[in-house]
Structures are given as structure tokens and as C-alpha cells.
Design an enzyme around this catalytic site. Structure first.
Site, PDB file in Angstrom:
ATOM      1  N   HIS A   1      -4.611   5.765  -0.911  1.00  0.00           N
ATOM      2  CA  HIS A   1      -5.274   5.269   0.292  1.00  0.00           C
ATOM      3  C   HIS A   1      -4.409   5.472   1.540  1.00  0.00           C
ATOM      4  O   HIS A   1      -4.931   5.494   2.649  1.00  0.00           O
ATOM      5  CB  HIS A   1      -5.594   3.785   0.101  1.00  0.00           C
ATOM      6  CG  HIS A   1      -6.811   3.309   0.805  1.00  0.00           C
ATOM      7  ND1 HIS A   1      -8.016   3.980   0.804  1.00  0.00           N
ATOM      8  CD2 HIS A   1      -7.021   2.193   1.548  1.00  0.00           C
ATOM      9  CE1 HIS A   1      -8.903   3.306   1.505  1.00  0.00           C
ATOM     10  NE2 HIS A   1      -8.333   2.227   1.975  1.00  0.00           N
TER      11      HIS A   1
ATOM     12  N   TYR B   1       0.798  -1.225   0.000  1.00  0.00           N
ATOM     13  CA  TYR B   1       0.000   0.000   0.000  1.00  0.00           C
ATOM     14  C   TYR B   1       0.832   1.277   0.000  1.00  0.00           C
ATOM     15  O   TYR B   1       0.273   2.360  -0.119  1.00  0.00           O
ATOM     16  CB  TYR B   1      -0.946  -0.003   1.204  1.00  0.00           C
ATOM     17  CG  TYR B   1      -1.896  -1.164   1.190  1.00  0.00           C
ATOM     18  CD1 TYR B   1      -3.015  -1.161   0.375  1.00  0.00           C
ATOM     19  CD2 TYR B   1      -1.652  -2.285   1.974  1.00  0.00           C
ATOM     20  CE1 TYR B   1      -3.886  -2.236   0.345  1.00  0.00           C
ATOM     21  CE2 TYR B   1      -2.521  -3.367   1.955  1.00  0.00           C
ATOM     22  CZ  TYR B   1      -3.633  -3.335   1.134  1.00  0.00           C
ATOM     23  OH  TYR B   1      -4.491  -4.407   1.111  1.00  0.00           O
TER      24      TYR B   1
ATOM     25  N   TYR C   1      -5.399  -1.969   9.641  1.00  0.00           N
ATOM     26  CA  TYR C   1      -5.974  -1.781   8.309  1.00  0.00           C
ATOM     27  C   TYR C   1      -7.057  -0.712   8.393  1.00  0.00           C
ATOM     28  O   TYR C   1      -7.678  -0.496   9.430  1.00  0.00           O
ATOM     29  CB  TYR C   1      -6.473  -3.074   7.668  1.00  0.00           C
ATOM     30  CG  TYR C   1      -5.323  -3.952   7.213  1.00  0.00           C
ATOM     31  CD1 TYR C   1      -4.758  -3.779   5.952  1.00  0.00           C
ATOM     32  CD2 TYR C   1      -4.786  -4.907   8.066  1.00  0.00           C
ATOM     33  CE1 TYR C   1      -3.683  -4.553   5.539  1.00  0.00           C
ATOM     34  CE2 TYR C   1      -3.711  -5.690   7.663  1.00  0.00           C
ATOM     35  CZ  TYR C   1      -3.159  -5.500   6.404  1.00  0.00           C
ATOM     36  OH  TYR C   1      -2.097  -6.249   6.017  1.00  0.00           O
TER      37      TYR C   1
END
Length: 144
Positions: free
Chosen positions: A35, A30, A80
Site C-alpha cells: 500500500h 505501513y 492517509y
């Protein structure tokens, strides 16, 4: 004499600490994605202020330091994105911080890339990470 003593002992009010939380997802997969802009904001702020992010606290990579005289706690939840409140809620509770002293950085697909917006007392706008944070603050939306 009393005037000098009162100024020295009774007039110093310690600044209230702030909790800055950057939402994102852990792991190399990621890194550099939109994000994870919350993580990147915390990393940039920590580096600019010389605050080491070298502790784990309440399921978050955590650092603490000062900006001038003001204590600042920095957190990157490792739960998360969609479970970020599991870390953020307990951190604020541990330090007994009012929600007005909590600032959450997150991505917003409704904004053009590179645009920053400050928003108080808002909803989650279908952002699942922010929804989790609000839920773990017992529905209170008065985040800074």
C-alpha cells in the site's frame, strides 16, 4: 548586436516544473507494505537525485530540487491514503501546475507485485486514494 541580445534575453524558456506525488499511509505500521509503494517511489527518486525531503507543505512531506534543468516537487501526503487529494490538490494549485505536470505513484492490486504501469487520463479504478486526488482536481482525470 540585436541578434546576440535576443538569443541571450528572449529565447530562454524555463522548463515547466513537475509535481511527483507518492500515495501511502504515514507511520511505521505501513512501512514496507504494498500500500505504501508510492511513498517508496518518492523516497527512492529523492535519494537518487539528491533531493531532501525535509519540509512539510500542504499536509505532505515535501522536497524540491532539479533533474537537470527541470524543477521537480516531490510530495508524500500525510493525510492517509483515502484523503490524499486534500494534500495533492492544494499543492498543484499553490504552484499553479497544470494537471499534465502532475505524476501520481500508487499501488494497484490489479497488477502483479513489482510491475509498473504508466497510465494517463484514466479513472481511479476503485482506488480510494486516487479517487480523492481526482476529486480535489475537480474531477479532472488528465493526470500524467
Amino acid at each position: 548586436m540585436l541578434n546576440r541580445l535576443s538569443r541571450r534575453c528572449f529565447c530562454s524558456v524555463a522548463p515547466r516544473p513537475w509535481l511527483f506525488v507518492g500515495l501511502g499511509n504515514p507511520g511505521d505500521k505501513y512501512k514496507g507494505t504494498r500500500h505504501n509503494v508510492g511513498f517508496e517511489m518518492i523516497d527512492a527518486f529523492a535519494e537518487s537525485q539528491g533531493i531532501p525531503m525535509d519540509t512539510v507543505h500542504s499536509k505532505a512531506v515535501f522536497g524540491k530540487g532539479f533533474v537537470g534543468e527541470v524543477p521537480v516537487f516531490l510530495a508524500k501526503p500525510q493525510t492517509y491514503m483515502n484523503l490524499s487529494g486534500e494534500s495533492t490538490g492544494p499543492l498543484a494549485a499553490y504552484y499553479k501546475l497544470p494537471l499534465t505536470q502532475v505524476l501520481v505513484f500508487h499501488d494497484d492490486l490489479n497488477l502483479p507485485c513489482g510491475v509498473l504501469r504508466l497510465h494517463d487520463k484514466g479513472g481511479h479504478g476503485s482506488h480510494k486514494g486516487l479517487k480523492s486526488v481526482i476529486y480535489h482536481f475537480r474531477g479532472n482525470r488528465e493526470l500524467s
